[in-house]
Design an enzyme around this catalytic site. Structure first.
Site, PDB file in Angstrom:
ATOM      1  N   ALA A   3      -0.851  -3.833  -3.795  1.00 18.96           N
ATOM      2  CA  ALA A   3      -1.558  -2.613  -3.295  1.00 18.96           C
ATOM      3  C   ALA A   3      -0.995  -2.158  -2.014  1.00 18.96           C
ATOM      4  CB  ALA A   3      -3.126  -2.730  -3.090  1.00 18.96           C
ATOM      5  N   GLU A  45      -2.051  -6.677 -15.700  1.00 18.52           N
ATOM      6  CA  GLU A  45      -2.969  -5.540 -16.323  1.00 18.52           C
ATOM      7  C   GLU A  45      -3.126  -4.378 -15.168  1.00 18.52           C
ATOM      8  OE1 GLU A  45      -4.709  -8.656 -15.934  1.00 18.52           O
ATOM      9  OE2 GLU A  45      -4.541  -9.417 -18.248  1.00 18.52           O
ATOM     10  N   ASN A  79      -4.078   4.582 -14.246  1.00 21.68           N
ATOM     11  CA  ASN A  79      -3.348   4.569 -13.048  1.00 21.68           C
ATOM     12  C   ASN A  79      -1.975   4.716 -13.343  1.00 21.68           C
ATOM     13  OD1 ASN A  79      -2.323   4.019 -10.514  1.00 21.68           O
ATOM     14  ND2 ASN A  79      -3.484   2.050 -10.257  1.00 21.68           N
ATOM     15  N   TYR A  85       5.707   0.210 -12.585  1.00 18.45           N
ATOM     16  CA  TYR A  85       5.938  -0.901 -13.248  1.00 18.45           C
ATOM     17  C   TYR A  85       7.095  -0.448 -14.376  1.00 18.45           C
ATOM     18  CZ  TYR A  85       1.855  -2.686 -11.006  1.00 18.45           C
ATOM     19  OH  TYR A  85       0.962  -3.180 -10.159  1.00 18.45           O
TER      20      TYR A  85
END
Length: 158
Positions: free
Chosen positions: A84, A117, A122, A129
């Site tokens: 995050a 996951e 999102n 990713y």
């Protein structure tokens, strides 16, 4: 916490990635609340900080925690459990730097696959990713509860 560069959207100038420590937890928990509807608790981070098979990092800018990540290694695979970045510092390359460091450490440890996951909605995280070699390999239906949502399972081969 405010980003002094938020109006200009420049990448942090003195970004440092350091090993997560207990003293970082108040800022980490604040970012957790800002970024996620289902948050890790302090005990979740404490369990990982000192594990030899875990890598917990914080991104520091001007003495403040602006992001963090946690992963753990099991034999030749790894799971990225949490990544995050404070909303004031998103889209400035902080998440990419954390992810790249995690992948570098995994390669050095002989890891051949990294899993994670992410909420299906999102797109910002999914794009990050995918830019770093992760591919969508599955879906966990109704994995998240607040709100109910599917999780995209992703994998990167190293």
């Amino acid at each position: 916490m405010t980003n002094p560069n938020s109006t200009h959207r420049k990448p942090p100038s003195s970004l440092r990635l350091v090993k997560m420590a207990r003293r970082h937890l108040p800022e980490i928990l604040e970012i957790e609340q800002l970024c996620f509807s289902e948050t890790w608790r302090e005990v979740d981070f404490l369990r990982l900080i000192d594990l030899p098979d875990a890598l917990c990092l914080v991104a520091m800018e001007s003495g403040q925690v602006i992001g963090y990540s946690c992963l753990w290694v099991v034999i030749e695979s790894s799971e990225l459990g949490n990544l995050a970045v404070h909303p004031d510092f998103q889209r400035l390359g902080v998440g990419a730097r954390l992810l790249e460091r995690n992948l570098d450490v995994c390669r050095k440890r002989g890891v051949t696959a990294v899993f994670l996951e992410v909420r299906a909605s999102n797109q910002q995280a999914i794009s990050l990713y995918e830019r770093h070699g992760f591919q969508r390999i599955g879906l966990r239906k109704r994995y998240y509860a607040k709100p109910v949502e599917d999780a995209v399972i992703m994998k990167a081969c190293l």
